[in-house]
Design an enzyme around this catalytic site. Structure first.
Site, PDB file in Angstrom:
ATOM      1  CD  GLN A   1     -27.342   6.300  51.795  1.00  0.00           C
ATOM      2  OE1 GLN A   1     -28.094   7.249  51.604  1.00  0.00           O
ATOM      3  NE2 GLN A   1     -27.788   5.104  52.142  1.00  0.00           N
TER       4      GLN A   1
ATOM      5  CB  THR B   1     -32.356  10.007  53.696  1.00  0.00           C
ATOM      6  OG1 THR B   1     -32.659   9.426  52.428  1.00  0.00           O
ATOM      7  CG2 THR B   1     -31.375   9.100  54.380  1.00  0.00           C
ATOM      8  CG  ASP B   2     -33.251  15.091  55.615  1.00  0.00           C
ATOM      9  OD1 ASP B   2     -34.013  14.495  56.391  1.00  0.00           O
ATOM     10  OD2 ASP B   2     -32.267  15.741  55.991  1.00  0.00           O
TER      11      ASP B   2
ATOM     12  CG  ASP C   1     -37.498   4.808  58.776  1.00  0.00           C
ATOM     13  OD1 ASP C   1     -36.969   5.936  58.833  1.00  0.00           O
ATOM     14  OD2 ASP C   1     -37.225   3.880  59.558  1.00  0.00           O
TER      15      ASP C   1
HETATM   16  N1  SAM Z   1     -34.916   8.279  60.471  1.00  0.00           N
HETATM   17  C1  SAM Z   1     -33.966   8.720  59.565  1.00  0.00           C
HETATM   18  C2  SAM Z   1     -34.041  10.203  59.274  1.00  0.00           C
HETATM   19  O1  SAM Z   1     -35.143  10.745  59.102  1.00  0.00           O
HETATM   20  O2  SAM Z   1     -32.992  10.820  59.274  1.00  0.00           O
HETATM   21  C3  SAM Z   1     -33.943   7.857  58.378  1.00  0.00           C
HETATM   22  C4  SAM Z   1     -33.352   6.528  58.721  1.00  0.00           C
HETATM   23  S1  SAM Z   1     -33.097   5.334  57.515  1.00  0.00           S
HETATM   24  C5  SAM Z   1     -31.400   5.048  57.822  1.00  0.00           C
HETATM   25  C6  SAM Z   1     -33.234   6.097  55.943  1.00  0.00           C
HETATM   26  C7  SAM Z   1     -32.885   5.139  54.826  1.00  0.00           C
HETATM   27  O3  SAM Z   1     -33.581   5.487  53.629  1.00  0.00           O
HETATM   28  C8  SAM Z   1     -31.404   5.130  54.445  1.00  0.00           C
HETATM   29  O4  SAM Z   1     -30.826   3.935  54.893  1.00  0.00           O
HETATM   30  C9  SAM Z   1     -31.408   5.222  52.897  1.00  0.00           C
HETATM   31  O5  SAM Z   1     -30.483   4.341  52.284  1.00  0.00           O
HETATM   32  C10 SAM Z   1     -32.854   4.856  52.577  1.00  0.00           C
HETATM   33  N2  SAM Z   1     -33.346   5.332  51.285  1.00  0.00           N
HETATM   34  C11 SAM Z   1     -33.192   6.556  50.729  1.00  0.00           C
HETATM   35  N3  SAM Z   1     -33.775   6.598  49.508  1.00  0.00           N
HETATM   36  C12 SAM Z   1     -34.337   5.359  49.299  1.00  0.00           C
HETATM   37  C13 SAM Z   1     -35.082   4.776  48.229  1.00  0.00           C
HETATM   38  N4  SAM Z   1     -35.380   5.477  47.117  1.00  0.00           N
HETATM   39  N5  SAM Z   1     -35.488   3.489  48.358  1.00  0.00           N
HETATM   40  C14 SAM Z   1     -35.205   2.767  49.469  1.00  0.00           C
HETATM   41  N6  SAM Z   1     -34.487   3.267  50.509  1.00  0.00           N
HETATM   42  C15 SAM Z   1     -34.066   4.541  50.430  1.00  0.00           C
END
Ligand code: SAM
Length: 282
Positions: free
Chosen positions: A36, A163-164, A161
């Site tokens: 990303q 991303t979308d 926790d």
């Molecule tokens: N609170 C935030 C929001 O709702 O916008 C989310 C914060 S946190 C930074 C989200 C994290 O999920 C990102 O760092 C992303 O790299 C991670 N992520 C996305 N898909 C994932 C997966 N399949 N396994 C582990 N981490 C993942």
């Protein structure tokens, strides 16, 4: 220090026909990882801002709302949480809240993109202050895969926790994933997942999430509401699913929690369990 073209960062929300803007001081960082694009800005009034693929992840000013509601309700719902897995959560704000609970024995954080954590250490050090706690293990990998491989009954609380539901996070919103979580959880197990906006995503995300959680075996699920100014509509949810009821919690323990919070307390938890009429009538 890179100059910014515009004085404002704007996140456009197509499904809401709306947008949210923050006034900027400067752009601090911009990089594209294998997963990303991550941008960091200094804002005039909200402190530092992290953006992933154009979507606001967090600001220094209001992240406490989200991080406290992603951690404490689930942890005070489980009768005795010791083993916690966080999926995503690379900024480490949720991790910091989890570690405030003295009964926690160990936490595994499965974040797909190590760069999110490294940049958070640099630009949001206050969220990373517990990263060296001996109870934490960082596992930089795919949460979907890790849950598939997890041992039966090996976790008390799983916190998604993410991303979308796009890109690498898409599979975190599916029945298959919840089934793997169900298998990994012990008999009192609780899952909590960020579940977007009641105003904008009730039909598209929240309702299907409940259906998928129940189909995966969870006997109860409920969406807790809280304000979140930096996310689309400013109104957000964390959805709890449990092998047992998630409508009661250890309110006595929450009432005398031995650590500070800025938003969460027992009354906020109780209030967040109240359901808007359209959640009940579907
Ligand atoms: N609170 C935030 C929001 O709702 O916008 C989310 C914060 S946190 C930074 C989200 C994290 O999920 C990102 O760092 C992303 O790299 C991670 N992520 C996305 N898909 C994932 C997966 N399949 N396994 C582990 N981490 C993942």
């Amino acid at each position: 220090m890179k100059p910014v073209n515009s004085e404002w960062f704007t996140e456009y929300c197509e499904e809401g026909g709306s947008a949210f803007s923050l006034q900027l001081k400067e752009k601090l960082h911009d990089e594209t990882t294998p997963y990303q694009r991550i941008e960091i800005y200094a804002t005039t009034h909200f402190g530092n801002l992290m953006v992933i693929d154009g979507f606001v992840m967090l600001t220094a000013r209001d992240n406490f709302l989200y991080h406290e509601m992603m951690s404490h309700p689930a942890l005070f719902t489980h009768p005795q949480p010791r083993r916690v897995t966080i999926i995503g959560g690379g900024d480490c704000g949720t991790l910091r809240e989890v570690l405030k609970h003295p009964g926690i024995g160990h936490v595994v954080q499965v974040e797909i993109d190590e760069r999110v954590t490294r940049l958070s250490e640099q630009y949001f050090p206050e969220l990373c202050e517990s990263n060296r706690d001996a109870r934490v293990r960082f596992d930089f990998g795919d949460g979907i895969r890790r849950m598939k491989e997890a041992g039966a009954g090996s976790v008390d609380v799983i916190i998604v926790d993410s991303t979308d539901p796009i890109g690498p996070a898409k599979g975190l919103f599916t029945e298959d994933f919840y089934r793997d979580c169900y298998h990994a959880l012990g008999s009192d197990g609780v899952l909590v997942q960020q579940s977007e906006s009641p105003l904008l995503h009730y039909d598209s995300i929240i309702r299907p999430m409940h259906r998928a959680m129940r189909a995966a075996g969870f006997s109860d699920s409920i969406s807790l509401q809280f304000p979140q100014p930096c996310y689309p509509s400013g109104w957000w949810t964390a959805t709890l699913a449990g092998k047992k009821s998630v409508r009661e919690f250890r309110s006595g323990d929450a009432g005398k929690k031995p650590f500070p919070t800025r938003y969460y307390n027992a009354a906020i938890h109780q209030g967040a369990l109240a359901q808007p009429e359209f959640f009940l009538t579907g």
